[in-house]
Design a protein around this motif. Structure first.
Motif, PDB file in Angstrom:
ATOM      1  N   TYR A  15       0.847  -1.203   0.000  1.00 24.80           N
ATOM      2  CA  TYR A  15       0.000   0.000   0.000  1.00 24.80           C
ATOM      3  C   TYR A  15       0.883   1.254   0.000  1.00 24.80           C
ATOM      4  O   TYR A  15       0.625   2.230  -0.699  1.00 24.80           O
ATOM      5  CB  TYR A  15      -0.925   0.023   1.221  1.00 24.80           C
ATOM      6  CG  TYR A  15      -2.002  -1.035   1.184  1.00 24.80           C
ATOM      7  CD1 TYR A  15      -2.898  -1.107   0.119  1.00 24.80           C
ATOM      8  CD2 TYR A  15      -2.124  -1.964   2.206  1.00 24.80           C
ATOM      9  CE1 TYR A  15      -3.890  -2.077   0.080  1.00 24.80           C
ATOM     10  CE2 TYR A  15      -3.114  -2.936   2.169  1.00 24.80           C
ATOM     11  CZ  TYR A  15      -3.990  -3.000   1.105  1.00 24.80           C
ATOM     12  OH  TYR A  15      -4.961  -3.961   1.068  1.00 24.80           O
ATOM     13  N   GLN A  16       1.916   1.182   0.809  1.00 27.52           N
ATOM     14  CA  GLN A  16       2.876   2.288   0.914  1.00 27.52           C
ATOM     15  C   GLN A  16       3.465   2.635  -0.465  1.00 27.52           C
ATOM     16  O   GLN A  16       3.535   3.807  -0.841  1.00 27.52           O
ATOM     17  CB  GLN A  16       3.978   1.817   1.869  1.00 27.52           C
ATOM     18  CG  GLN A  16       5.008   2.821   2.265  1.00 27.52           C
ATOM     19  CD  GLN A  16       6.092   2.172   3.145  1.00 27.52           C
ATOM     20  OE1 GLN A  16       6.090   0.946   3.353  1.00 27.52           O
ATOM     21  NE2 GLN A  16       7.004   2.964   3.657  1.00 27.52           N
ATOM     22  N   GLU A  17       3.828   1.617  -1.225  1.00 26.84           N
ATOM     23  CA  GLU A  17       4.391   1.838  -2.562  1.00 26.84           C
ATOM     24  C   GLU A  17       3.343   2.404  -3.517  1.00 26.84           C
ATOM     25  O   GLU A  17       3.626   3.285  -4.329  1.00 26.84           O
ATOM     26  CB  GLU A  17       4.939   0.517  -3.129  1.00 26.84           C
ATOM     27  CG  GLU A  17       6.189   0.024  -2.414  1.00 26.84           C
ATOM     28  CD  GLU A  17       6.616  -1.376  -2.847  1.00 26.84           C
ATOM     29  OE1 GLU A  17       7.821  -1.655  -2.811  1.00 26.84           O
ATOM     30  OE2 GLU A  17       5.736  -2.197  -3.222  1.00 26.84           O
ATOM     31  N   LEU A  18       2.111   1.873  -3.407  1.00 26.88           N
ATOM     32  CA  LEU A  18       1.043   2.349  -4.297  1.00 26.88           C
ATOM     33  C   LEU A  18       0.764   3.829  -4.049  1.00 26.88           C
ATOM     34  O   LEU A  18       0.554   4.600  -4.979  1.00 26.88           O
ATOM     35  CB  LEU A  18      -0.229   1.521  -4.082  1.00 26.88           C
ATOM     36  CG  LEU A  18      -0.141   0.052  -4.543  1.00 26.88           C
ATOM     37  CD1 LEU A  18      -1.330  -0.747  -4.023  1.00 26.88           C
ATOM     38  CD2 LEU A  18      -0.063  -0.043  -6.065  1.00 26.88           C
ATOM     39  N   ILE A  19       0.789   4.217  -2.790  1.00 25.53           N
ATOM     40  CA  ILE A  19       0.565   5.627  -2.446  1.00 25.53           C
ATOM     41  C   ILE A  19       1.734   6.479  -2.950  1.00 25.53           C
ATOM     42  O   ILE A  19       1.542   7.563  -3.510  1.00 25.53           O
ATOM     43  CB  ILE A  19       0.394   5.813  -0.912  1.00 25.53           C
ATOM     44  CG1 ILE A  19      -0.868   5.111  -0.402  1.00 25.53           C
ATOM     45  CG2 ILE A  19       0.415   7.292  -0.532  1.00 25.53           C
ATOM     46  CD1 ILE A  19      -2.150   5.918  -0.468  1.00 25.53           C
ATOM     47  N   GLN A  20       2.950   5.967  -2.775  1.00 27.50           N
ATOM     48  CA  GLN A  20       4.129   6.701  -3.261  1.00 27.50           C
ATOM     49  C   GLN A  20       4.042   6.912  -4.764  1.00 27.50           C
ATOM     50  O   GLN A  20       4.294   8.012  -5.267  1.00 27.50           O
ATOM     51  CB  GLN A  20       5.415   5.926  -2.939  1.00 27.50           C
ATOM     52  CG  GLN A  20       5.857   6.042  -1.496  1.00 27.50           C
ATOM     53  CD  GLN A  20       6.901   4.990  -1.132  1.00 27.50           C
ATOM     54  OE1 GLN A  20       7.074   4.010  -1.852  1.00 27.50           O
ATOM     55  NE2 GLN A  20       7.570   5.187  -0.014  1.00 27.50           N
ATOM     56  N   GLU A  21       3.662   5.854  -5.507  1.00 28.75           N
ATOM     57  CA  GLU A  21       3.565   5.950  -6.975  1.00 28.75           C
ATOM     58  C   GLU A  21       2.490   6.956  -7.370  1.00 28.75           C
ATOM     59  O   GLU A  21       2.653   7.727  -8.296  1.00 28.75           O
ATOM     60  CB  GLU A  21       3.269   4.574  -7.578  1.00 28.75           C
ATOM     61  CG  GLU A  21       4.502   3.674  -7.522  1.00 28.75           C
ATOM     62  CD  GLU A  21       4.212   2.213  -7.857  1.00 28.75           C
ATOM     63  OE1 GLU A  21       3.210   1.948  -8.552  1.00 28.75           O
ATOM     64  OE2 GLU A  21       4.987   1.350  -7.407  1.00 28.75           O
ATOM     65  N   ARG A  22       1.375   6.928  -6.618  1.00 33.17           N
ATOM     66  CA  ARG A  22       0.277   7.841  -6.904  1.00 33.17           C
ATOM     67  C   ARG A  22       0.721   9.302  -6.685  1.00 33.17           C
ATOM     68  O   ARG A  22       0.387  10.174  -7.469  1.00 33.17           O
ATOM     69  CB  ARG A  22      -0.895   7.489  -5.979  1.00 33.17           C
ATOM     70  CG  ARG A  22      -2.172   8.191  -6.347  1.00 33.17           C
ATOM     71  CD  ARG A  22      -3.334   7.622  -5.585  1.00 33.17           C
ATOM     72  NE  ARG A  22      -4.394   8.604  -5.522  1.00 33.17           N
ATOM     73  CZ  ARG A  22      -4.580   9.450  -4.534  1.00 33.17           C
ATOM     74  NH1 ARG A  22      -3.781   9.425  -3.470  1.00 33.17           N
ATOM     75  NH2 ARG A  22      -5.576  10.311  -4.573  1.00 33.17           N
ATOM     76  N   SER A  23       1.482   9.522  -5.618  1.00 34.30           N
ATOM     77  CA  SER A  23       1.974  10.886  -5.348  1.00 34.30           C
ATOM     78  C   SER A  23       2.872  11.355  -6.485  1.00 34.30           C
ATOM     79  O   SER A  23       2.805  12.509  -6.901  1.00 34.30           O
ATOM     80  CB  SER A  23       2.768  10.926  -4.040  1.00 34.30           C
ATOM     81  OG  SER A  23       2.026  10.344  -3.015  1.00 34.30           O
ATOM     82  N   LYS A  24       3.704  10.445  -6.993  1.00 36.49           N
ATOM     83  CA  LYS A  24       4.602  10.800  -8.103  1.00 36.49           C
ATOM     84  C   LYS A  24       3.799  11.138  -9.352  1.00 36.49           C
ATOM     85  O   LYS A  24       4.077  12.108 -10.029  1.00 36.49           O
ATOM     86  CB  LYS A  24       5.572   9.642  -8.386  1.00 36.49           C
ATOM     87  CG  LYS A  24       6.764   9.627  -7.451  1.00 36.49           C
ATOM     88  CD  LYS A  24       7.727   8.491  -7.786  1.00 36.49           C
ATOM     89  CE  LYS A  24       8.438   8.009  -6.542  1.00 36.49           C
ATOM     90  NZ  LYS A  24       8.790   6.578  -6.631  1.00 36.49           N
ATOM     91  N   GLU A  25       2.775  10.308  -9.646  1.00 36.44           N
ATOM     92  CA  GLU A  25       1.900  10.546 -10.808  1.00 36.44           C
ATOM     93  C   GLU A  25       1.277  11.942 -10.718  1.00 36.44           C
ATOM     94  O   GLU A  25       1.271  12.693 -11.669  1.00 36.44           O
ATOM     95  CB  GLU A  25       0.743   9.521 -10.816  1.00 36.44           C
ATOM     96  CG  GLU A  25       1.119   8.109 -11.183  1.00 36.44           C
ATOM     97  CD  GLU A  25       1.588   7.990 -12.625  1.00 36.44           C
ATOM     98  OE1 GLU A  25       0.991   8.647 -13.476  1.00 36.44           O
ATOM     99  OE2 GLU A  25       2.568   7.252 -12.880  1.00 36.44           O
TER     100      GLU A  25
END
Lengths: 171, 171
Positions: free
Chosen positions: B158-168
Protein backbone atom coordinates in the motif's frame (compact mmCIF):
# COMPACT_ATOMS: atom_id res chain seq x y z
CA UNK A 1 10.57 21.51 30.42
CA UNK A 2 11.71 19.22 33.20
CA UNK A 3 14.19 20.96 35.50
CA UNK A 4 15.86 18.82 38.15
CA UNK A 5 18.90 18.73 40.38
CA UNK A 6 20.31 15.41 41.55
CA UNK A 7 21.93 15.08 44.99
CA UNK A 8 23.87 12.21 46.52
CA UNK A 9 22.13 11.42 49.78
CA UNK A 10 21.78 8.84 52.51
CA UNK A 11 18.24 7.51 52.21
CA UNK A 12 17.80 6.83 55.91
CA UNK A 13 18.91 10.35 56.83
CA UNK A 14 17.07 12.33 54.17
CA UNK A 15 13.74 10.48 54.09
CA UNK A 16 12.43 11.79 57.44
CA UNK A 17 13.46 15.33 56.46
CA UNK A 18 11.49 15.06 53.20
CA UNK A 19 8.52 13.54 55.02
CA UNK A 20 8.52 16.53 57.36
CA UNK A 21 7.86 18.97 54.52
CA UNK A 22 6.27 17.01 51.63
CA UNK A 23 3.49 14.47 51.04
CA UNK A 24 4.22 10.91 50.04
CA UNK A 25 2.76 10.29 46.58
CA UNK A 26 3.71 6.77 45.46
CA UNK A 27 6.63 4.40 45.03
CA UNK A 28 7.93 2.62 41.99
CA UNK A 29 10.35 -0.19 41.25
CA UNK A 30 11.90 0.94 37.98
CA UNK A 31 14.06 -0.98 35.55
CA UNK A 32 15.28 1.32 32.79
CA UNK A 33 16.97 -0.03 29.70
CA UNK A 34 18.98 2.67 27.94
CA UNK A 35 19.90 2.43 24.28
CA UNK A 36 23.02 3.83 22.63
CA UNK A 37 22.04 7.14 21.12
CA UNK A 38 24.42 10.09 20.92
CA UNK A 39 24.18 12.64 23.74
CA UNK A 40 22.48 15.03 24.38
CA UNK A 41 19.68 12.59 23.52
CA UNK A 42 18.62 9.71 25.76
CA UNK A 43 16.43 6.80 24.73
CA UNK A 44 15.08 4.29 27.19
CA UNK A 45 12.29 1.89 27.98
CA UNK A 46 11.22 1.97 31.61
CA UNK A 47 9.56 -1.01 33.19
CA UNK A 48 7.60 -0.08 36.31
CA UNK A 49 7.76 -3.50 37.89
CA UNK A 50 5.27 -2.93 40.71
CA UNK A 51 2.59 -1.65 38.34
CA UNK A 52 3.38 -3.89 35.37
CA UNK A 53 3.66 -0.86 33.11
CA UNK A 54 6.21 0.10 30.45
CA UNK A 55 7.07 3.53 29.11
CA UNK A 56 9.08 4.48 26.05
CA UNK A 57 10.97 7.67 26.77
CA UNK A 58 13.05 10.13 24.80
CA UNK A 59 14.91 12.88 26.62
CA UNK A 60 16.97 15.74 25.34
CA UNK A 61 19.46 17.37 27.71
CA UNK A 62 19.30 21.13 27.31
CA UNK A 63 22.20 22.27 29.50
CA UNK A 64 25.77 21.35 30.44
CA UNK A 65 24.94 20.31 34.01
CA UNK A 66 22.24 17.75 33.09
CA UNK A 67 19.59 19.73 34.92
CA UNK A 68 17.26 20.77 32.09
CA UNK A 69 15.46 18.18 29.99
CA UNK A 70 12.89 18.10 27.27
CA UNK A 71 11.03 14.83 27.72
CA UNK A 72 8.57 12.81 25.61
CA UNK A 73 7.12 9.69 27.20
CA UNK A 74 4.54 7.25 25.90
CA UNK A 75 3.13 4.19 27.68
CA UNK A 76 3.59 1.00 25.69
CA UNK A 77 1.72 -2.26 26.05
CA UNK A 78 4.77 -4.52 26.15
CA UNK A 79 8.39 -4.00 27.19
CA UNK A 80 9.94 -6.86 25.21
CA UNK A 81 8.19 -6.06 21.93
CA UNK A 82 9.16 -2.40 22.21
CA UNK A 83 12.76 -3.44 22.88
CA UNK A 84 12.69 -5.76 19.87
CA UNK A 85 11.38 -2.99 17.58
CA UNK A 86 14.12 -0.57 18.74
CA UNK A 87 16.78 -3.24 18.24
CA UNK A 88 15.46 -3.99 14.75
CA UNK A 89 15.66 -0.27 13.99
CA UNK A 90 19.36 -0.41 14.81
CA UNK A 91 19.49 0.85 18.39
CA UNK A 92 21.85 -1.07 20.64
CA UNK A 93 21.21 -1.88 24.28
CA UNK A 94 23.51 0.18 26.47
CA UNK A 95 22.94 -0.10 30.23
CA UNK A 96 20.26 -0.99 32.76
CA UNK A 97 19.49 1.38 35.60
CA UNK A 98 17.45 -0.29 38.33
CA UNK A 99 16.05 1.60 41.26
CA UNK A 100 13.47 1.78 43.99
CA UNK A 101 11.90 5.22 43.89
CA UNK A 102 9.89 7.00 46.60
CA UNK A 103 8.00 9.99 45.26
CA UNK A 104 6.93 12.96 47.40
CA UNK A 105 5.20 16.20 46.39
CA UNK A 106 5.14 19.71 47.74
CA UNK A 107 3.11 22.03 45.51
CA UNK A 108 4.69 21.94 42.06
CA UNK A 109 7.91 20.37 43.38
CA UNK A 110 8.47 16.63 43.04
CA UNK A 111 10.98 14.73 45.18
CA UNK A 112 12.25 11.50 43.70
CA UNK A 113 14.21 9.61 46.33
CA UNK A 114 16.04 6.78 44.57
CA UNK A 115 17.93 3.77 45.85
CA UNK A 116 19.84 2.83 42.71
CA UNK A 117 21.21 -0.70 42.36
CA UNK A 118 25.00 -0.58 42.52
CA UNK A 119 25.18 3.22 42.80
CA UNK A 120 23.66 4.24 46.12
CA UNK A 121 21.02 6.76 47.12
CA UNK A 122 20.05 9.90 45.24
CA UNK A 123 17.45 12.61 45.53
CA UNK A 124 16.16 14.31 42.38
CA UNK A 125 14.31 17.52 43.12
CA UNK A 126 12.21 18.34 40.08
CA UNK A 127 10.04 21.16 38.80
CA UNK A 128 8.20 21.25 35.46
CA UNK A 129 8.69 24.81 34.21
CA UNK A 130 9.40 26.91 31.14
CA UNK A 131 11.59 29.15 33.24
CA UNK A 132 14.64 27.06 34.24
CA UNK A 133 16.24 29.84 36.28
CA UNK A 134 13.16 30.37 38.41
CA UNK A 135 12.73 26.58 38.75
CA UNK A 136 16.31 26.20 39.98
CA UNK A 137 15.86 28.96 42.55
CA UNK A 138 12.85 27.06 43.84
CA UNK A 139 14.77 23.76 43.86
CA UNK A 140 17.69 25.29 45.75
CA UNK A 141 15.45 26.87 48.36
CA UNK A 142 14.09 23.42 49.15
CA UNK A 143 17.50 21.72 48.94
CA UNK A 144 18.75 24.11 51.62
CA UNK A 145 15.76 23.28 53.82
CA UNK A 146 16.86 19.62 53.55
CA UNK A 147 20.46 20.49 54.42
CA UNK A 148 21.79 19.79 50.92
CA UNK A 149 24.46 21.94 49.30
CA UNK A 150 26.41 22.36 46.08
CA UNK A 151 28.90 19.71 47.29
CA UNK A 152 26.12 17.10 47.31
CA UNK A 153 25.20 17.64 43.65
CA UNK A 154 25.80 14.71 41.28
CA UNK A 155 25.82 16.17 37.76
CA UNK A 156 26.31 12.85 35.97
CA UNK A 157 23.40 10.89 34.55
CA UNK A 158 22.53 7.51 36.13
CA UNK A 159 23.35 6.04 32.74
CA UNK A 160 26.84 7.57 32.87
CA UNK A 161 27.41 6.45 36.46
CA UNK A 162 26.54 2.87 35.51
CA UNK A 163 28.79 3.06 32.44
CA UNK A 164 31.68 4.33 34.59
CA UNK A 165 31.06 1.59 37.13
CA UNK A 166 31.15 -1.07 34.41
CA UNK A 167 34.47 0.31 33.18
CA UNK A 168 35.88 0.28 36.73
CA UNK A 169 34.79 -3.32 37.16
CA UNK A 170 36.27 -4.24 33.81
CA UNK A 171 39.73 -3.06 34.91
CA UNK B 1 5.12 -15.45 10.28
CA UNK B 2 2.35 -13.51 8.59
CA UNK B 3 1.63 -14.88 5.11
CA UNK B 4 -0.78 -12.90 2.97
CA UNK B 5 -1.78 -12.36 -0.64
CA UNK B 6 -3.32 -9.08 -1.73
CA UNK B 7 -5.93 -8.97 -4.51
CA UNK B 8 -7.49 -6.02 -6.30
CA UNK B 9 -11.23 -6.41 -5.88
CA UNK B 10 -14.54 -4.61 -6.18
CA UNK B 11 -15.86 -4.35 -2.64
CA UNK B 12 -19.54 -4.54 -3.61
CA UNK B 13 -18.95 -7.70 -5.64
CA UNK B 14 -16.61 -9.58 -3.31
CA UNK B 15 -18.21 -8.79 0.05
CA UNK B 16 -21.30 -11.06 -0.39
CA UNK B 17 -19.04 -13.89 -1.58
CA UNK B 18 -16.87 -13.56 1.54
CA UNK B 19 -19.93 -13.35 3.77
CA UNK B 20 -21.18 -16.61 2.24
CA UNK B 21 -18.15 -18.54 3.51
CA UNK B 22 -16.66 -16.59 6.47
CA UNK B 23 -17.81 -14.90 9.68
CA UNK B 24 -17.70 -11.16 10.12
CA UNK B 25 -15.28 -10.33 12.92
CA UNK B 26 -15.00 -6.55 13.19
CA UNK B 27 -14.29 -3.40 11.24
CA UNK B 28 -11.63 -0.76 11.63
CA UNK B 29 -10.96 2.71 10.33
CA UNK B 30 -7.18 2.74 10.03
CA UNK B 31 -4.83 5.62 9.44
CA UNK B 32 -1.28 4.36 8.99
CA UNK B 33 1.67 6.71 9.01
CA UNK B 34 4.71 5.10 7.40
CA UNK B 35 8.24 6.30 8.10
CA UNK B 36 11.18 6.22 5.69
CA UNK B 37 13.17 3.12 6.54
CA UNK B 38 15.01 1.10 3.91
CA UNK B 39 13.15 -1.91 2.50
CA UNK B 40 12.68 -4.76 3.32
CA UNK B 41 11.79 -3.12 6.65
CA UNK B 42 8.60 -1.16 7.24
CA UNK B 43 7.92 1.13 10.17
CA UNK B 44 4.52 2.61 10.87
CA UNK B 45 2.18 3.90 13.51
CA UNK B 46 -1.41 2.81 12.99
CA UNK B 47 -4.25 4.81 14.42
CA UNK B 48 -7.44 2.76 14.74
CA UNK B 49 -9.79 5.71 14.63
CA UNK B 50 -13.01 3.91 15.61
CA UNK B 51 -11.42 2.39 18.72
CA UNK B 52 -9.14 5.29 19.63
CA UNK B 53 -6.13 2.97 19.70
CA UNK B 54 -2.62 3.32 18.31
CA UNK B 55 -0.13 0.62 17.39
CA UNK B 56 3.57 0.92 16.66
CA UNK B 57 4.50 -1.67 14.05
CA UNK B 58 7.69 -2.98 12.52
CA UNK B 59 7.48 -5.38 9.59
CA UNK B 60 10.17 -7.22 7.72
CA UNK B 61 9.36 -8.48 4.23
CA UNK B 62 10.75 -11.98 3.80
CA UNK B 63 10.10 -12.63 0.10
CA UNK B 64 10.18 -10.90 -3.29
CA UNK B 65 6.39 -10.86 -3.78
CA UNK B 66 5.58 -9.07 -0.51
CA UNK B 67 3.63 -12.05 0.76
CA UNK B 68 5.67 -13.14 3.79
CA UNK B 69 6.18 -10.84 6.74
CA UNK B 70 7.72 -10.97 10.14
CA UNK B 71 5.75 -8.55 12.26
CA UNK B 72 6.20 -6.95 15.68
CA UNK B 73 3.39 -4.75 16.95
CA UNK B 74 2.96 -2.97 20.24
CA UNK B 75 0.02 -0.86 21.38
CA UNK B 76 1.02 2.65 22.39
CA UNK B 77 -0.88 5.10 24.54
CA UNK B 78 -0.58 8.08 22.21
CA UNK B 79 -0.13 8.42 18.45
CA UNK B 80 1.33 11.95 18.42
CA UNK B 81 3.89 11.33 21.15
CA UNK B 82 5.05 8.12 19.47
CA UNK B 83 5.38 10.01 16.17
CA UNK B 84 7.37 12.74 17.91
CA UNK B 85 9.79 10.21 19.45
CA UNK B 86 10.36 8.52 16.07
CA UNK B 87 10.95 11.89 14.41
CA UNK B 88 13.41 12.89 17.14
CA UNK B 89 15.23 9.60 16.56
CA UNK B 90 15.72 10.64 12.93
CA UNK B 91 12.92 8.81 11.13
CA UNK B 92 11.15 10.87 8.47
CA UNK B 93 7.44 10.73 7.75
CA UNK B 94 6.87 9.03 4.41
CA UNK B 95 3.21 8.42 3.45
CA UNK B 96 -0.22 8.00 5.02
CA UNK B 97 -2.34 4.99 4.10
CA UNK B 98 -5.97 5.44 5.16
CA UNK B 99 -8.51 2.68 4.87
CA UNK B 100 -11.79 1.25 6.04
CA UNK B 101 -11.24 -2.42 6.82
CA UNK B 102 -13.84 -5.18 7.20
CA UNK B 103 -12.41 -8.28 8.84
CA UNK B 104 -13.83 -11.79 8.36
CA UNK B 105 -12.58 -15.12 9.70
CA UNK B 106 -12.79 -18.70 8.54
CA UNK B 107 -10.82 -21.03 10.79
CA UNK B 108 -7.20 -19.82 10.79
CA UNK B 109 -7.74 -17.67 7.68
CA UNK B 110 -8.33 -13.93 8.04
CA UNK B 111 -9.95 -11.85 5.30
CA UNK B 112 -9.13 -8.15 5.37
CA UNK B 113 -11.36 -6.34 2.93
CA UNK B 114 -10.00 -2.81 2.54
CA UNK B 115 -11.36 0.31 0.92
CA UNK B 116 -8.18 2.36 0.64
CA UNK B 117 -8.41 6.13 0.25
CA UNK B 118 -7.23 7.07 -3.24
CA UNK B 119 -6.31 3.51 -4.25
CA UNK B 120 -9.52 1.47 -4.42
CA UNK B 121 -10.58 -1.86 -2.94
CA UNK B 122 -8.32 -4.70 -1.92
CA UNK B 123 -8.67 -8.05 -0.22
CA UNK B 124 -5.79 -9.41 1.87
CA UNK B 125 -6.16 -13.10 2.61
CA UNK B 126 -3.92 -13.88 5.55
CA UNK B 127 -2.69 -16.90 7.48
CA UNK B 128 -0.29 -16.89 10.44
CA UNK B 129 2.03 -19.83 9.84
CA UNK B 130 5.62 -20.99 10.02
CA UNK B 131 5.14 -22.88 6.77
CA UNK B 132 4.67 -20.21 4.06
CA UNK B 133 4.19 -22.76 1.25
CA UNK B 134 1.39 -24.56 3.06
CA UNK B 135 -0.16 -21.21 4.04
CA UNK B 136 -0.14 -20.05 0.42
CA UNK B 137 -1.81 -23.26 -0.74
CA UNK B 138 -4.54 -22.58 1.79
CA UNK B 139 -4.85 -18.95 0.69
CA UNK B 140 -5.11 -19.92 -2.98
CA UNK B 141 -7.74 -22.56 -2.34
CA UNK B 142 -9.91 -19.87 -0.75
CA UNK B 143 -9.06 -17.25 -3.39
CA UNK B 144 -10.36 -19.63 -6.07
CA UNK B 145 -13.57 -20.14 -4.10
CA UNK B 146 -14.01 -16.38 -4.28
CA UNK B 147 -13.31 -16.30 -8.01
CA UNK B 148 -9.93 -14.59 -7.66
CA UNK B 149 -6.96 -15.51 -9.83
CA UNK B 150 -3.29 -14.71 -10.34
CA UNK B 151 -4.31 -11.73 -12.55
CA UNK B 152 -6.02 -10.11 -9.56
CA UNK B 153 -2.90 -10.15 -7.36
CA UNK B 154 -1.42 -6.79 -6.38
CA UNK B 155 2.17 -7.48 -5.27
CA UNK B 156 2.97 -3.87 -4.35
CA UNK B 157 2.67 -2.60 -0.79
CA UNK B 158 0.00 0.00 0.00
CA UNK B 159 2.88 2.29 0.91
CA UNK B 160 4.39 1.84 -2.56
CA UNK B 161 1.04 2.35 -4.30
CA UNK B 162 0.56 5.63 -2.45
CA UNK B 163 4.13 6.70 -3.26
CA UNK B 164 3.56 5.95 -6.98
CA UNK B 165 0.28 7.84 -6.90
CA UNK B 166 1.97 10.89 -5.35
CA UNK B 167 4.60 10.80 -8.10
CA UNK B 168 1.90 10.55 -10.81
CA UNK B 169 0.09 13.51 -9.32
CA UNK B 170 3.30 15.48 -9.12
CA UNK B 171 3.85 15.18 -12.90
Amino acid sequence: MEVEVKFRVNLGEIQPRIEAIADFDHEEVQEDLYFSVPLPALLRIRRIVNRDESILGYKLIKDSRNEEFEEIEVAVEDFEKTKEILKRLGFKEDVWVKKHRYVYKLGNVTFELNRVEGLGDFLDIEVISDDPEKAKEEIWKIAEMLGLGEEDVEPRLYQELIQERSKEKGK
